[in-house]
Design a protein around this motif. Sequence first.
Motif, short mmCIF file in Angstrom:
data_model
loop_
_atom_site.label_atom_id
_atom_site.label_comp_id
_atom_site.label_asym_id
_atom_site.label_seq_id
_atom_site.Cartn_x
_atom_site.Cartn_y
_atom_site.Cartn_z
N ARG A 95 -1.05 8.17 38.04
CA ARG A 95 -0.16 8.84 37.30
C ARG A 95 1.26 8.05 36.85
N TRP A 96 1.66 7.74 38.05
CA TRP A 96 2.99 7.24 37.70
C TRP A 96 3.03 6.06 36.69
N ASP A 126 -3.63 10.87 26.19
CA ASP A 126 -4.24 9.96 26.87
C ASP A 126 -5.53 10.32 27.59
N SER A 127 -6.66 9.64 27.30
CA SER A 127 -7.81 10.29 28.21
C SER A 127 -7.49 9.95 29.85
N LYS A 128 -6.71 8.98 30.08
CA LYS A 128 -6.46 8.70 31.43
C LYS A 128 -5.79 10.05 32.14
N TYR A 129 -5.08 10.75 31.44
CA TYR A 129 -4.47 11.89 31.93
C TYR A 129 -5.40 12.94 32.42
N GLN A 130 -6.25 13.11 31.41
CA GLN A 130 -7.30 14.07 31.53
C GLN A 130 -8.14 13.85 32.73
N ASP A 131 -8.42 12.62 32.92
CA ASP A 131 -9.18 11.98 34.11
C ASP A 131 -8.48 12.43 35.47
N LEU A 132 -6.98 12.35 35.44
CA LEU A 132 -6.30 12.45 36.56
C LEU A 132 -5.81 13.90 36.91
N SER A 133 -6.08 14.77 35.90
CA SER A 133 -5.60 16.19 36.20
C SER A 133 -6.67 17.13 36.37
#
Lengths: 187, 263
Positions: A119-120, A180-187
């Motif tokens: 996330r960082w 960003d899809s990465k954020y969806q993945d992380l939350s």
Amino acid sequence: MQKLGNDHYLEGLLSGDESVIDLIYKKNFQSILSFIKKNNGTYEDAEEIFQDALFQLIVRLKIRKFEITSSFEGYIFTVCKNLWRKELNKRKKRVRNEGAIELVVKENKHSSFILEQERWELFEEKINQLSDNCIKLLKDYFNKVSYDIIVERFNYSSQNVAFQRVFKCKKRLAELIKKDSKYQDLS
Amino acid sequence: MYEDIDKKIEAYLGGDLNSEEKKQFELIMSDDIELQKKVKLANEINHHLKEENWLSDEDKNSSSRKEIEDYIKSDEATKIRSKILDAGKRYKNPQSKFKSKRLIAAVAAIFVVALLSTVLFIRNSSTTDLYAKYYSDNDLPSLLKRSGQNDFLSKGIKSFKANEYETAITFFKEYLKENDDPILYSYIGISYLEIGNTNKALINFDKLLNSSSIDNSKALWYKSLMYLKINDTIKLRKTLSKIIKDSTNFNYKKAQDLLLAVD
């Protein structure tokens, strides 16, 4: 002399090549040690942080879609810095909640940090997509620079304008992250 | 008061809402998943930008987390982890490696010293003062090959090198009782010379001179040194003249130089 590339280190780490791991230690540990010692840590702290950083890097390489975009040394240093910040936060909390027993499972410690580090990195990436002005403004604002100085430094007509600008920049950042899809993945 | 929800979120996170406002905001949030997400993201951004803080991820149930933890528990990960820990031990405590390196260095040093002594024993060295210039125990024949085989000889050489000449003489004599080794007379002679017994030194140099040793011409050189030391220039010239009669004699060239120097 040919500079050893990231791939050399990463491949060595993944295959458990002792000479590569020794070389990584030799080239990186001293700077981590001085950083941690400067920030209230001991040799043992530095050792644990450094080893966690290397181990978590392997985990990320193995099962997360991950590649180092900076230099290997730069990556390790950043991760160690973040790991140490987390550790210091934890210690502060421990002092505040005296007596509270903390039971953190080893796997859980690593997985938490890996996700937090991801996330960082995502947030850093998105901040760098903002305008230079926004980046500077947010930095000043969160480093508690007073509105008077911000108004002067950024040539704003009033504190209210400065206030509005900070919100706009933050809003823009939130949008970039959310998209960003990465954020969806992380939350 | 707060027209913009973002500002309200900010006030909430910053603790700027009074208790009534806070309660109200949390009530709205409990029914609004989108708002919850917004607050969560705003909180994460604030933590990120406030560099001294690190936001710990408390969400324990994500699939990403499970995937990571499963791998960490695997044999492969355990193996790699232990390799990293081992590297740490090697870095912190390189002694085992260091010790063996030191041992190798020490053995190498002994070899170098032995080699140098062998070379130097054959070579001649020069210093300022005539005796000091021409006297050198490096002129003594090497005994290294022999010393390994005999205890008296080893002890004699050890004492000789430690400048303990009397002890050295005793050991050398013991050695000579059982071994016919005229070279030893040079060591005994020099030892006597060092302790100021020129008569006995001369006797031993003559024993070497009259022996069948290929090194017997060295005796002439040692005698020259002895005369130089006791400042007997007549006998010194006589001895040096004997050396320069035959170019195969030990230190033939040096003898010529020394003869010129004393003249």
